[in-house]
Design a protein around this motif. Structure first.
Motif, short mmCIF file in Angstrom:
data_model
loop_
_atom_site.label_atom_id
_atom_site.label_comp_id
_atom_site.label_asym_id
_atom_site.label_seq_id
_atom_site.Cartn_x
_atom_site.Cartn_y
_atom_site.Cartn_z
N VAL A 41 -9.45 2.45 0.84
CA VAL A 41 -8.30 2.43 1.32
C VAL A 41 -7.90 3.45 2.46
CG1 VAL A 41 -5.93 1.39 1.12
CG2 VAL A 41 -7.77 0.85 -0.42
N ARG A 42 -7.70 3.30 3.71
CA ARG A 42 -7.31 4.28 4.44
C ARG A 42 -5.91 4.27 4.77
NH1 ARG A 42 -10.18 6.22 8.84
NH2 ARG A 42 -11.84 6.48 7.35
N PHE A 43 -5.42 5.59 4.80
CA PHE A 43 -3.80 5.88 5.15
C PHE A 43 -3.95 6.74 6.25
CE2 PHE A 43 -3.82 4.40 0.50
CZ PHE A 43 -2.88 3.65 0.62
N GLN A 44 -3.20 6.61 7.19
CA GLN A 44 -3.17 7.31 8.30
C GLN A 44 -1.86 7.28 9.12
OE1 GLN A 44 -6.59 5.98 10.75
NE2 GLN A 44 -5.08 5.51 12.26
N PHE A 45 -1.21 8.62 9.38
CA PHE A 45 0.07 8.52 10.26
C PHE A 45 0.18 9.85 11.10
CE2 PHE A 45 0.74 10.62 6.14
CZ PHE A 45 1.67 11.73 6.66
N GLY A 58 -4.89 -2.01 -10.30
CA GLY A 58 -4.33 -0.76 -9.74
C GLY A 58 -3.71 -0.66 -8.41
N TYR A 59 -2.83 0.08 -8.39
CA TYR A 59 -1.82 0.18 -7.19
C TYR A 59 -2.00 1.85 -6.53
CZ TYR A 59 0.44 -3.42 -10.15
OH TYR A 59 0.58 -4.58 -10.80
N CYS A 60 -1.67 1.65 -5.27
CA CYS A 60 -1.75 2.90 -4.73
C CYS A 60 -0.79 2.95 -3.39
CB CYS A 60 -3.05 3.75 -4.28
SG CYS A 60 -2.75 5.10 -3.42
N ARG A 61 0.23 3.73 -3.40
CA ARG A 61 1.08 3.91 -2.15
C ARG A 61 1.23 5.22 -1.79
NH1 ARG A 61 6.30 0.46 -4.28
NH2 ARG A 61 5.63 1.38 -6.18
N LEU A 62 1.43 5.47 -0.44
CA LEU A 62 1.67 6.80 0.21
C LEU A 62 3.15 6.76 0.76
CD1 LEU A 62 0.76 9.69 1.09
CD2 LEU A 62 -0.14 8.62 3.32
N PRO A 108 -1.34 0.92 4.74
CA PRO A 108 -2.63 1.19 4.73
C PRO A 108 -3.26 0.56 6.20
CG PRO A 108 -2.44 0.17 2.76
CD PRO A 108 -1.07 0.27 3.35
N THR A 109 -4.21 1.20 6.66
CA THR A 109 -4.79 0.96 7.81
C THR A 109 -6.03 0.04 7.71
OG1 THR A 109 -4.17 2.94 8.88
CG2 THR A 109 -5.79 1.72 9.96
N GLY A 110 -6.04 -1.16 8.13
CA GLY A 110 -7.20 -2.27 8.02
C GLY A 110 -7.28 -2.70 6.84
N PHE A 111 -6.43 -2.37 5.90
CA PHE A 111 -6.46 -3.06 4.35
C PHE A 111 -5.12 -3.81 4.32
CE2 PHE A 111 -5.49 -2.94 0.06
CZ PHE A 111 -6.81 -3.42 -0.57
N LYS A 112 -5.10 -4.97 3.58
CA LYS A 112 -3.91 -5.64 3.10
C LYS A 112 -3.69 -5.53 1.80
CE LYS A 112 -1.24 -10.04 3.93
NZ LYS A 112 -1.47 -11.52 4.31
N TYR A 113 -2.48 -5.00 1.40
CA TYR A 113 -2.23 -4.95 -0.13
C TYR A 113 -2.26 -6.57 -0.68
CZ TYR A 113 -0.28 -0.48 -0.32
OH TYR A 113 0.01 1.14 0.12
N ILE A 114 -2.68 -6.42 -1.91
CA ILE A 114 -2.73 -7.57 -2.69
C ILE A 114 -1.49 -7.95 -3.34
CG2 ILE A 114 -4.00 -9.06 -4.93
CD1 ILE A 114 -6.18 -6.76 -4.32
N GLY A 115 -0.64 -8.81 -2.84
CA GLY A 115 0.77 -9.21 -3.57
C GLY A 115 1.78 -8.03 -3.17
N ASP A 116 2.59 -7.67 -4.07
CA ASP A 116 3.49 -6.72 -3.81
C ASP A 116 3.30 -5.44 -4.52
OD1 ASP A 116 5.25 -8.59 -2.55
OD2 ASP A 116 6.02 -9.44 -4.27
N TYR A 117 4.13 -4.24 -4.46
CA TYR A 117 4.10 -3.01 -5.13
C TYR A 117 2.76 -2.17 -4.83
CZ TYR A 117 7.51 -5.88 -7.61
OH TYR A 117 8.58 -6.72 -7.60
N GLY A 118 2.18 -2.43 -3.70
CA GLY A 118 0.83 -1.41 -3.42
C GLY A 118 -0.44 -2.03 -4.16
N ARG A 119 -0.50 -3.01 -4.66
CA ARG A 119 -1.74 -3.34 -5.27
C ARG A 119 -2.78 -3.29 -4.37
NH1 ARG A 119 -2.53 -8.95 -8.71
NH2 ARG A 119 -0.42 -8.50 -9.16
N VAL A 120 -3.88 -2.56 -4.90
CA VAL A 120 -5.23 -2.30 -3.99
C VAL A 120 -6.50 -2.83 -4.66
CG1 VAL A 120 -4.38 -0.39 -2.73
CG2 VAL A 120 -5.50 -0.15 -4.92
N PHE A 121 -6.48 -3.11 -6.12
CA PHE A 121 -7.49 -3.82 -6.75
C PHE A 121 -7.15 -4.35 -8.09
CE2 PHE A 121 -11.18 -2.94 -9.73
CZ PHE A 121 -12.14 -3.55 -8.97
#
Length: 205
Positions: A111-115, A56-60, A75-88
């Motif tokens: 996964v927290r996104f903030q800006f 699964g991937y998620c990007r904002l 993401p805040t406090g979360f590191k993507y797994i590899g490339d392309y925004g993989r979260v799980f």
């Protein structure tokens, strides 16, 4: 007198509308892949010996009004797994058995996104909601001894104006069998497989 009262009312409505659309200093969203739901189209088919896994991937993304570019929010406090925004990822050796009505819980953490919208040139929430979006992708495969069978790879775009999907319960996930793809649900149909991914997005501002 009536003209003065009307003018005063217009001013009040304008102020109220401005406050309603005013942007918070920071906008925050939590994202999570919640459930993998397995259903077979033909209820007489028993495929309990097979297992399904996936990524699964998620990007904002937000359009930067100052530069004209489209920026990706990390993401805040979360590191993507590899490339392309993989979260799980459900690993190949840890897949869920495919059988009628089987449900697998996916991510344990959000996964927290903030800006800060002002840094991208925005002044109202409505304007931001039309120019920022989540790009969500999920790829499903069924384990095979030699070559895995690809069930499908779906991509969905969710603009911030629609990004309010609370997490659902296990019982609610079980009732996703016959619904089409919609916001919060990705449906995979291929041959004997009828599988669904349930995800949630929660605004926190």
């Amino acid at each position: 007198m009536k003209k003065i009262q009307f003018s005063f009312l217009v001013v009040l409505l304008t102020i109220a509308n401005t406050f309603a659309q005013a942007l918070p200093e920071t906008v925050k969203y939590d994202f999570k892949f919640d459930w993998l739901a397995a259903h077979t189209i033909n209820q007489n088919i028993n495929v309990g010996t097979e297992s399904v896994h996936g990524i699964g991937y998620c990007r904002l993304f937000v359009k930067n009004k100052i530069t004209g570019n489209e920026d990706q929010i990390q993401p805040t406090g979360f590191k993507y797994i590899g490339d392309y925004g993989r979260v799980f990822e459900v690993p190949r050796n840890g897949g869920m058995k495919v059988s009628n009505g089987n449900i697998k819980s996916l991510m344990n953490t959000k996964v927290r996104f903030q800006f800060e919208p002002a840094k991208y040139g925005y002044k109202t929430m409505k304007e931001l909601e039309d120019n920022a979006y989540f790009k969500i992708v999920y790829e499903l495969k069924v384990y095979k001894p030699v070559n895995d069978e690809i069930v499908g790879k779906l991509e969905t775009i969710v603009f911030l104006k629609d990004a309010n999907m609370p997490a659902i319960t296990l019982e609610q996930a079980k009732r996703t069998t016959n619904i089409p793809t919609r916001v919060g649900y990705m449906r995979f149909n291929k041959a004997k497989y009828n599988l669904g991914i349930v995800y949630s997005i929660t605004p926190l501002h």
